[in-house]
Design an enzyme around this catalytic site. Structure first.
Site, short mmCIF file in Angstrom:
data_model
loop_
_atom_site.label_atom_id
_atom_site.label_comp_id
_atom_site.label_asym_id
_atom_site.label_seq_id
_atom_site.Cartn_x
_atom_site.Cartn_y
_atom_site.Cartn_z
N LYS A 173 0.62 -1.26 0.27
CA LYS A 173 0.17 -0.01 -0.01
C LYS A 173 0.73 1.52 0.31
O LYS A 173 2.15 1.10 0.37
CB LYS A 173 -1.25 0.09 1.20
CG LYS A 173 -1.47 -1.08 1.32
CD LYS A 173 -2.50 -0.95 2.29
CE LYS A 173 -1.98 -1.57 3.65
NZ LYS A 173 -2.36 -2.20 5.21
N THR A 205 -8.16 7.97 8.65
CA THR A 205 -8.09 7.10 8.24
C THR A 205 -7.83 6.31 9.09
O THR A 205 -6.97 5.21 8.50
CB THR A 205 -6.58 7.47 7.16
OG1 THR A 205 -5.87 8.77 8.07
CG2 THR A 205 -7.44 9.05 5.65
N GLY A 207 -7.30 2.60 11.35
CA GLY A 207 -8.17 1.85 10.87
C GLY A 207 -8.44 0.98 9.25
O GLY A 207 -8.73 0.21 8.89
N THR A 208 -8.09 2.27 8.36
CA THR A 208 -7.90 1.78 6.90
C THR A 208 -7.06 0.48 6.37
O THR A 208 -7.57 -0.81 6.03
CB THR A 208 -7.00 3.06 5.47
OG1 THR A 208 -5.50 2.68 6.60
CG2 THR A 208 -8.01 4.16 5.92
N GLY A 209 -5.85 0.13 7.32
CA GLY A 209 -5.00 -0.86 6.70
C GLY A 209 -6.29 -2.22 7.26
O GLY A 209 -5.95 -3.34 6.96
N CYS A 210 -6.60 -2.42 8.68
CA CYS A 210 -7.40 -3.28 8.74
C CYS A 210 -8.01 -3.69 8.30
O CYS A 210 -8.49 -4.43 7.66
CB CYS A 210 -7.60 -2.97 10.29
SG CYS A 210 -6.93 -2.72 11.77
#
Length: 271
Positions: A173, A205, A207-210
């Protein structure tokens, strides 16, 4: 409801990331979320105040009971905290025979460390060979690959390098790079594909990865192909960022209840 996802990750008391975001994302994708919690955190949108690990025997019991009763069509791992936790999780998942989406969570959005430095080698040695896809951000990929990643070309090389560590697919990412266009690199045994999307200027933003990793896991649990799962998950996260509610003084949460236009997803997955 279709597809069962067992999420092995830490809890976010603020609800924007971790297990809470994972459950919301899997549910939004129309799948079923079960959990094994690795740690409790006391945090808000401004940062992590404290982390309380779950005893390893209890963590193993959570995994075993979920797999033996409800079962799983995909596993998603997030915050694993330290080497002992990684070993316990890998032991618990051994032989489960379903896809695994590994999000190598190392640092919280506010900067707090969520993985002990000495645990990196254990993550590479034990978890990555079990994974179907690894979903690092740029700082995580730099740690795992030992490379600096200053641009898109370096992202391509880093994704390929990470695959040599035993994981068959990497979604690297690019949100940490500057510029009006965001690039994510999907590397698989079939080659490399670069996804582009306009950067959304917002501080919300958290928690975008989770959320992205869990949405991918839901797709795999539902029998979607890897690329289609990634495309749908990216569209969902972008929509969730655009409609974020604006909560909190810091990095606020997404709108996990957002609806993604099925026509748009169909057009993207046909690309």
């Amino acid at each position: 409801m279709k597809g069962r996802v067992l999420i092995v990750a830490g809890s976010d008391s603020g609800g924007g990331a971790g297990i809470q975001a994972d459950i919301k994302a899997v549910t939004a994708m129309g799948a079923y979320a079960a959990t094994a919690i690795t740690a409790l955190t006391a945090q808000d949108t401004e940062g992590v105040r404290a982390v309380h690990p779950v005893p390893l025997d209890f963590l193993r019991l959570q995994i075993r009971m979920s797999l033996e009763d409800i079962g799983a069509d995909c596993i998603k791992t997030g915050m694993l905290a330290d080497a002992a936790t990684i070993d316990a999780v890998c032991d618990g998942l051994a032989g489960c025979g379903v896809p695994l989406v590994a999000d190598p969570v190392m640092v919280a959005k506010g900067g707090a460390p969520l993985l002990a430095p000495e645990a990196v080698e254990t993550l590479k040695r034990r978890l990555m060979p079990l994974a179907t896809i690894l979903t690092p951000n740029l700082p995580e990929a730099e740690v795992l690959s030992g490379m600096e990643i200053p641009d898109l070309g370096a992202m391509r090389h880093a994704a390929e390098a990470l695959m040599t560590l035993g994981v068959p697919a990497v979604l690297l990412k690019g949100g940490h790079l500057d510029g009006p266009v965001l690039h994510d690199v999907l590397a698989t045994e079939d080659g490399i594909e670069v996804f582009e999307s306009p950067r959304i200027e917002t501080r919300h933003t958290h928690g975008t990865g989770c959320t992205l990793a869990s949405a991918i896991a839901a797709g795999l649990a539902q029998g979607m192909g890897l690329r289609d799962s990634v495309v749908r998950a990216r569209a969902y996260v972008a929509a969730a960022i655009r409609s974020a509610p604006g909560f909190g003084r810091g990095h606020g949460p997404l709108d996990h209840g957002v609806t993604v236009d099925p026509g748009r997803v169909a057009a993207l997955t046909a690309g």
